[in-house]
Design an enzyme around this catalytic site. Structure first.
Site, short mmCIF file in Angstrom:
data_model
loop_
_atom_site.label_atom_id
_atom_site.label_comp_id
_atom_site.label_asym_id
_atom_site.label_seq_id
_atom_site.Cartn_x
_atom_site.Cartn_y
_atom_site.Cartn_z
N PHE A 146 -2.53 -6.72 7.71
CA PHE A 146 -3.00 -5.51 7.03
C PHE A 146 -1.88 -4.48 7.03
CE2 PHE A 146 -4.72 -1.30 6.53
CZ PHE A 146 -5.53 -1.47 5.42
N ASP A 233 5.61 -2.90 11.62
CA ASP A 233 4.57 -1.96 11.19
C ASP A 233 3.77 -1.56 12.43
OD1 ASP A 233 2.34 -0.61 10.31
OD2 ASP A 233 1.86 -2.01 8.68
N LYS A 274 -0.46 7.21 10.97
CA LYS A 274 -1.65 7.49 11.79
C LYS A 274 -1.40 8.52 12.89
CE LYS A 274 -4.49 3.67 10.38
NZ LYS A 274 -4.15 2.31 10.07
C1 LIG Z 1 -3.79 1.89 8.67
C2 LIG Z 1 -2.66 0.94 8.52
C3 LIG Z 1 -1.82 0.97 7.39
C4 LIG Z 1 -2.09 1.87 6.20
O1 LIG Z 1 -2.09 3.22 6.51
P1 LIG Z 1 -2.77 4.26 5.48
O2 LIG Z 1 -2.44 5.60 6.04
O3 LIG Z 1 -4.24 3.97 5.49
O4 LIG Z 1 -2.17 4.01 4.15
C5 LIG Z 1 -0.74 0.11 7.36
N1 LIG Z 1 -0.49 -0.75 8.36
C6 LIG Z 1 -1.27 -0.81 9.46
C7 LIG Z 1 -0.93 -1.77 10.55
C8 LIG Z 1 -2.39 0.02 9.57
O5 LIG Z 1 -3.18 -0.08 10.63
#
Ligand SMILES: *Cc1c(COP(=O)(O)O)cnc(C)c1O
Length: 426
Positions: A146, A233, A274
């Site tokens: 994700f 990520d 985040k």
């Molecule tokens: C939440 C998340 C995203 C996307 O972030 P948004 O601010 O919702 O666009 C990307 N990668 C990971 C691992 C995430 O948990």
């Protein structure tokens, strides 16, 4: 507008249902206040937050230092665009690059934007530095990943809902099984066009899938061997959540300043979002060293709000709070206690299969089919009992409270979870 707080939860849910796109399926609770580990609904009922807005609120709800800094900066200067300099961005860039140990940062707003940014940098690096023929670069991603919701990112998603009928898709991605280093090695074999690997150090959305101890180190090593960029990520796993500053730090609470360098995996690009803002403002970032980041030149990438003074000021304080309040160390300590309590619960019931996670990013797997509503029903019951969590992937419940939780509060929460699940079985 003024009378909105006089509406009931039922009425407010109805408003969203009538006037908002149905792109989420929220738990039926309408929140109007947050403080630390608590949230309150519009009827005044108090809950423990066990989701932290998908780990965006690591520092706790409405942290006074973070909110105070936001208010302070908002009264001075909010947005200049990058057409001009502003007096906060440079200081923030120095702060965050020193905090995480990289030469440069590219500031964006949302997580998906930061992932897109990393992909673009990786491609440009592949053509200009690695010398791959233009438009031929391939990036390796992992099954069940994700990384966000943009058209390019969903092009390599494994989630049918996220992907179906949003094509045509973006090319240039190879999907490999997560936590299978042989599969990754094979994917590299005989391929000269692979320019990068994009990975979550723990797959959060997939259900908190923690890879083997050696996996990330081996991913980094394979990238190095094959002259490809390792993009981590850490949007969900980073900033203290897993009991280390970054999940790629492994079992180390050095806050990124590791003396045991061998236990620290350094990615070529670090992607944050985040909790970078403590959940008060959308701030995301891509960090890299000069040899990579210097492919970005004026006009090649940008964002109107990226690097704005409010976001920059908020991010510095949000990172201060992580360090000053020792939230990384707290996450590690409480995580151990939480998983112990859950293992203890598993011994008392067949309803929970297992608990897994790191620090305060954990999940329990419910002993039922992913298509059953059991996990959802348990979350509704947890809500009734004063704790808010959400299922992910059907039969998995993610538990990720704010990192400011105390040991006593955690035990109270574990009591609620235990009581709810044991009662559910009957
Ligand atoms: C939440 C998340 C995203 C996307 O972030 P948004 O601010 O919702 O666009 C990307 N990668 C990971 C691992 C995430 O948990």
């Amino acid at each position: 507008m003024a009378e909105i707080n006089t509406l009931s939860s039922e009425q407010l849910m109805h408003l969203e249902d009538q006037h908002g796109a149905h792109n989420y399926h929220p738990l039926p609770v309408v929140l109007s206040k947050g403080e630390g580990v608590y949230m309150w609904d519009v009827e005044g009922k108090k809950y423990f937050d066990f989701l932290s807005a998908y780990s965006a609120v690591n520092q706790g709800h409405c942290h006074p230092k973070i909110v105070g800094e936001m208010a302070n900066q908002a009264q001075k200067l909010t947005l200049t665009s990058r057409a001009f300099y502003n007096d906060v961005l440079g200081e923030y860039e120095k702060y965050i690059t020193e905090y995480f140990g990289f030469d440069k940062v590219l500031p964006m707003n949302t997580g998906a934007e930061a992932v897109e940014t990393a992909i673009k940098i990786c491609r440009k690096w592949g053509y200009e530095k690695k010398g791959v023929e233009e438009n031929k670069g391939q990036i390796i991603v992992f099954d069940q990943n994700f990384h966000g919701r943009t058209t390019t990112i969903i092009s390599f998603s494994s989630d049918v809902d996220a992907k179906k009928n949003f094509g045509p898709y973006t090319h240039g991605f190879i999907k490999v099984t997560y936590n299978d280093i042989d599969a990754l090695r094979e994917a590299f074999e005989g391929q000269s066009n692979i320019i990068g690997v994009l990975a979550e150090p723990i797959q959060g959305e997939a259900g908190v899938m923690v890879p083997n101890e050696s996996f990330l180190k081996e991913v980094a090593a394979l990238c190095k061997q094959n002259d490809a960029l390792f993009m981590a990520d850490e949007i969900q796993t980073g900033i203290g959540r897993t009991g280390s500053l970054l999940a790629i730090c492994g079992n180390c609470s050095c806050e990124g300043h590791c003396e045991k360098q061998e236990s620290y995996v350094t990615p070529d690009m670090l992607i944050l979002g985040k909790a970078l803002s403590g959940g008060v403002y959308p701030v995301s970032a891509v960090l890299a060293n000069n040899d990579v980041m210097n492919v970005i030149t004026p006009g090649t990438h940008g964002s109107t709000f990226g690097g704005n003074p409010v976001g920059s000021a908020v991010a510095m304080v949000a990172l201060d709070v992580i360090r000053d309040e020792k939230l990384t160390q707290n996450a590690r300590k409480l995580g151990e206690i939480f998983r112990d309590r859950m293992r203890n619960l598993i011994n008392k019931t067949d309803l929970v299969q297992l608990v897994r996670g790191k620090g305060l990013l954990n999940a329990i797997v419910i002993n039922d089919s992913p298509n059953s509503s059991t996990a959802w029903d348990i979350c509704v019951q947890l809500k009734e009992n004063g704790l808010l969590a959400k299922p992910t992937h059907g039969n998995i419940i993610r538990f990720a409270p704010p990192l400011v939780m105390t040991e006593e509060q955690l035990h109270e929460c574990c009591d609620i979870i235990e009581k709810t699940i044991l009662a559910f079985e009957k």
